[in-house]
Design a protein around this motif. Sequence first.
Motif, short mmCIF file in Angstrom:
data_model
loop_
_atom_site.label_atom_id
_atom_site.label_comp_id
_atom_site.label_asym_id
_atom_site.label_seq_id
_atom_site.Cartn_x
_atom_site.Cartn_y
_atom_site.Cartn_z
N UNK A 48 0.88 -1.13 -0.07
CA UNK A 48 -0.09 -0.08 -0.07
C UNK A 48 0.98 1.31 -0.16
N UNK A 49 1.88 1.32 0.58
CA UNK A 49 2.74 2.61 0.63
C UNK A 49 2.90 3.17 -0.68
N UNK A 50 3.17 2.51 -1.89
CA UNK A 50 3.43 3.04 -3.09
C UNK A 50 2.08 3.90 -3.60
N UNK A 130 5.78 3.43 -14.04
CA UNK A 130 7.05 3.64 -13.19
C UNK A 130 7.01 2.50 -12.03
N UNK A 131 6.00 1.86 -11.75
CA UNK A 131 6.08 0.69 -10.74
C UNK A 131 6.82 -0.56 -11.24
N UNK A 132 7.20 -0.70 -12.51
CA UNK A 132 8.01 -1.98 -12.81
C UNK A 132 9.31 -1.54 -13.24
N UNK A 133 9.87 -0.18 -13.14
CA UNK A 133 11.04 0.33 -13.78
C UNK A 133 12.01 0.76 -12.31
N UNK A 134 11.66 1.54 -11.61
CA UNK A 134 12.19 2.41 -10.69
C UNK A 134 12.55 1.72 -9.46
N UNK A 159 10.04 -9.40 -9.49
CA UNK A 159 8.76 -9.35 -9.94
C UNK A 159 7.57 -9.01 -8.64
N UNK A 160 8.23 -9.65 -7.58
CA UNK A 160 7.18 -9.29 -6.33
C UNK A 160 7.19 -7.89 -6.04
N UNK A 161 8.16 -7.20 -6.06
CA UNK A 161 8.37 -5.83 -5.77
C UNK A 161 7.50 -4.84 -6.79
N UNK A 162 7.46 -5.47 -8.12
CA UNK A 162 6.77 -4.66 -9.14
C UNK A 162 5.27 -4.93 -9.13
N UNK A 163 4.95 -6.07 -8.64
CA UNK A 163 3.53 -6.39 -8.44
C UNK A 163 2.91 -5.51 -7.43
N UNK A 165 4.29 -2.72 -5.92
CA UNK A 165 4.03 -1.37 -6.18
C UNK A 165 2.99 -0.93 -7.14
N UNK A 166 2.68 -1.85 -8.32
CA UNK A 166 1.82 -1.48 -9.41
C UNK A 166 0.30 -1.44 -8.64
N UNK A 167 0.21 -2.39 -8.09
CA UNK A 167 -1.33 -2.77 -7.46
C UNK A 167 -1.41 -1.52 -6.41
N UNK A 168 -0.54 -1.40 -5.59
CA UNK A 168 -0.64 -0.61 -4.64
C UNK A 168 -0.98 0.76 -5.27
#
Length: 475
Positions: A48-50, A130-134, A159-163, A165-168
């Motif tokens: 959620x923080x993203x 942005x959520x899958x690159x930075x 992959x876990x981090x990206x998923x 960040x994007x869903x958040x």
Amino acid sequence: MRRNWSAVRSRLAREQGLLALLVIAYVVTGWIGLQFAFEHRAASMIWPPSGLALGALLVLGYRVWPAILGGGVILYATVVGPHPAVLAMAAGNALEGVVAAYMINRYAGGRSALQSPGNAFRFAGLVLLAGTTISPTIGAVSLALTGLAGWSEYGAIWSNWSLGTVTGGLIVAPAVMLGTRGVSLRWKPRTFFEGSAVFGSVALIGVVAFLDLPAALRAYPTEFLSFPVLLWAAVRLGRRPAVAAVLLLNVIVLVGTLSNHGPFIRHSPSASIAMVQFFIGITAVMTLALAALSSEYTVAEAQLRELVVTDPLTGLPNYRRLIDVLTAEIARSNRTEEPFAVLFFDMDGLKRINDEMGHLIGSRAVCRFAETLRASCRTTDTAARYGGDEFVAVLPDTDDEGARVVMRRVTERLAEDPDKPQLSASAGVAVYPRDGGTPTTLLSAADRALYASKADKADARRRGVVPIREWSNVS
């Protein structure tokens, strides 16, 4: 000076309070998300923080980035301890939020991104980019470089981090953006009951499909049962309830999946949560776009309704709206037994102005008279353009004497107007119920009084005197 300094201190204290609240919320929601970190303790698919950071940057501005950085440092320090990777991961999160906010402000309407379907899709695309690159790249590389994770784990962590960040960003950021608009949610009783039915249906379907799925239904795609209800929320209730419905469904799906229930159970908790996040992400994008489309349609419909009853040149109500007002005033007068007056105005010499000075000057003269009439009426009165150079004022709870006051007010304001050409007007009065019982008969009576006034003026000009009589339908 002392008062200004007090205002500055109050504003600074308020901003400091917001920043502190943002740090606390970032740390708390991040700590909750990291309880479901399966591949590495610092990378979770529930993040959620993203969305909180992105929403805060869009609503409060780029100046809140230190709070996001500070919250990230505190959060990661509690997880991995005092380590150089902590600062790198926190900086990656802050940088990602700033870049995503900048791109959304630049290309998707900023804080108003969810007001149109096009911008809603751009918002989702930029969050995905942005959520899958930075942040995932910086975070995974920093963990591997500092020895907190092996390079063999890089793909799973990324992959876990990206998923997460994007869903958040897709779920939490819209809630922050729409929840801080400053407009109170006031529903009529019927809408309140409909909203209760929507959220009750979301909860019921969520429980049946994702928490306590009957054995006979486990072979069927029951997750699709939630789509009609979310569509109902988006189309009928608007963006805020639609986002709230997605959040409620997200919580139910996560609880059910983590409890080993529902259609998303896979061979490992990580795979199960990944399926949930894919489902919720796609559902959120669909719901946001449909809610934006519904909102855009509602605004367009309201504008169209307004245009139908508004004169495009002067902005005053037109003949259609005038008839509605007269009908309502007749009904109200019958109920209260109070009269109301109808003033019928005709601009003097508009044809001469058009012929001698051009139609642009004539149109401006019409607008000047409309502004004068509007300024001369009370807030409870209705000034309307009847057509051409004719205007009507409906004056509730007013008799002949009150109508004459408005006449004199209009005449005085026109005489004091410094713009050229000088304007003047003739007027006639009709009073309900004395002069008519329907909108048409009242307008006809006021029109007859108007022509009597114009005839009186013409006769006075022929005799070289100024008429002082104000015409009404008093017999």
